[in-house]
Motif scaffolding. Structure first.
Motif, short mmCIF file in Angstrom:
data_model
loop_
_atom_site.label_atom_id
_atom_site.label_comp_id
_atom_site.label_asym_id
_atom_site.label_seq_id
_atom_site.Cartn_x
_atom_site.Cartn_y
_atom_site.Cartn_z
N TYR A 34 0.86 -1.17 0.00
CA TYR A 34 0.00 0.00 0.00
C TYR A 34 0.90 1.23 0.00
N GLY A 35 0.61 2.19 -0.89
CA GLY A 35 1.40 3.42 -0.93
C GLY A 35 2.86 3.15 -1.23
N ASP A 36 3.75 3.82 -0.50
CA ASP A 36 5.18 3.69 -0.76
C ASP A 36 5.70 2.28 -0.48
N TYR A 37 4.94 1.46 0.24
CA TYR A 37 5.36 0.08 0.49
C TYR A 37 5.29 -0.77 -0.78
N CYS A 38 4.71 -0.22 -1.86
CA CYS A 38 4.70 -0.92 -3.15
C CYS A 38 6.04 -0.75 -3.88
N SER A 39 6.80 0.28 -3.55
CA SER A 39 8.10 0.51 -4.19
C SER A 39 9.01 -0.68 -3.97
N GLY A 40 9.73 -1.05 -5.03
CA GLY A 40 10.69 -2.15 -4.93
C GLY A 40 10.08 -3.52 -5.14
N LYS A 41 8.78 -3.61 -5.41
CA LYS A 41 8.12 -4.90 -5.59
C LYS A 41 7.77 -5.14 -7.05
N ASN A 42 7.56 -6.41 -7.40
CA ASN A 42 7.21 -6.82 -8.76
C ASN A 42 5.72 -6.57 -9.00
N PRO A 43 5.36 -5.77 -10.02
CA PRO A 43 3.96 -5.45 -10.27
C PRO A 43 3.11 -6.66 -10.68
N TYR A 44 3.75 -7.72 -11.19
CA TYR A 44 3.02 -8.89 -11.65
C TYR A 44 2.78 -9.92 -10.56
N THR A 45 3.37 -9.71 -9.39
CA THR A 45 3.14 -10.64 -8.27
C THR A 45 2.68 -9.93 -7.00
N THR A 46 2.58 -8.61 -7.04
CA THR A 46 2.24 -7.83 -5.84
C THR A 46 0.76 -7.47 -5.86
N ILE A 47 0.11 -7.74 -4.75
CA ILE A 47 -1.31 -7.44 -4.61
C ILE A 47 -1.45 -6.14 -3.84
N GLY A 48 -2.09 -5.19 -4.47
CA GLY A 48 -2.25 -3.86 -3.88
C GLY A 48 -3.59 -3.68 -3.21
N PRO A 49 -3.96 -2.44 -2.95
CA PRO A 49 -5.22 -2.13 -2.28
C PRO A 49 -6.40 -2.75 -3.02
N GLY A 50 -7.33 -3.27 -2.27
CA GLY A 50 -8.51 -3.89 -2.87
C GLY A 50 -8.29 -5.32 -3.31
N GLY A 51 -7.10 -5.88 -3.06
CA GLY A 51 -6.84 -7.27 -3.39
C GLY A 51 -6.59 -7.54 -4.87
N ARG A 52 -6.17 -6.54 -5.64
CA ARG A 52 -5.89 -6.73 -7.07
C ARG A 52 -4.39 -6.62 -7.34
N LEU A 53 -3.91 -7.34 -8.34
CA LEU A 53 -2.51 -7.22 -8.75
C LEU A 53 -2.24 -5.79 -9.20
N CYS A 54 -1.06 -5.29 -8.89
CA CYS A 54 -0.70 -3.93 -9.32
C CYS A 54 -0.66 -3.82 -10.84
N SER A 55 -0.33 -4.90 -11.53
CA SER A 55 -0.30 -4.89 -12.99
C SER A 55 -1.70 -4.88 -13.62
N SER A 56 -2.70 -5.19 -12.85
CA SER A 56 -4.07 -5.23 -13.36
C SER A 56 -4.54 -3.82 -13.73
N GLY A 57 -4.91 -3.65 -14.98
CA GLY A 57 -5.39 -2.34 -15.44
C GLY A 57 -4.29 -1.34 -15.73
N ALA A 58 -3.02 -1.77 -15.67
CA ALA A 58 -1.91 -0.85 -15.92
C ALA A 58 -1.81 -0.54 -17.41
#
Length: 145
Positions: A34-58
């Motif tokens: 969440y927020g800056d805690y997403c920095s340094g993580k892989n967008p294709y394996t990281t689940i962000g706010p709302g339980g969706r992959l960060c790469s989803s909808g990118a």
């Protein structure tokens, strides 16, 4: 008695689901950034706010082609869901990076199903640029976005 009998099938289904491991975790249990805690993580394996992959909808917000080969291109990707950017190419780079205008670069990159991408940079208000280098075509950098 009538009320207890009407709940019996529901309880039986729930019990069977639990025994088979078909339980549903709480919605926020899967969130890994969440927020800056997403920095340094892989967008294709990281689940962000709302339980969706960060790469989803990118989508790509900037790109740069190699001078002599339009198939070699680097993209700056944006995740509206996680408010992050990352660099992405569809060929094996010799170097790939995303840099924020603060100088921050998370370093490293990942291979995921035909796509090479950097780690994410949380950047809802800061500008970023992507650079990719190819063994024969040289290096290319996007504009700051």
């Amino acid at each position: 008695m009538r009320r207890i009998l009407s709940l019996a099938p529901v309880l039986a289904v729930l019990t069977l689901a639990a025994l088979l491991g078909l339980t549903v975790p709480p919605a926020n249990a899967a969130v890994s950034c969440y927020g800056d805690y997403c920095s340094g993580k892989n967008p294709y394996t990281t689940i962000g706010p709302g339980g969706r992959l960060c790469s989803s909808g990118a989508y790509s917000v900037a790109f740069k082609n190699a001078p002599y080969d339009p198939n070699l291109r680097v993209d700056v990707m944006w995740s509206p869901h996680c408010q992050t950017n990352w660099a992405q190419v569809r060929w094996q780079p010799t170097n790939l990076q995303i840099k924020q205008d603060t100088g921050y670069n998370p370093g490293g990159y990942y291979y995921q199903g035909g796509i090479w991408n950097t780690a994410m940079v949380y950047s809802p208000v800061r500008r970023v640029s992507a650079t990719a280098c190819h063994a024969y075509a040289g290096c290319m950098s996007t504009a700051w976005v």
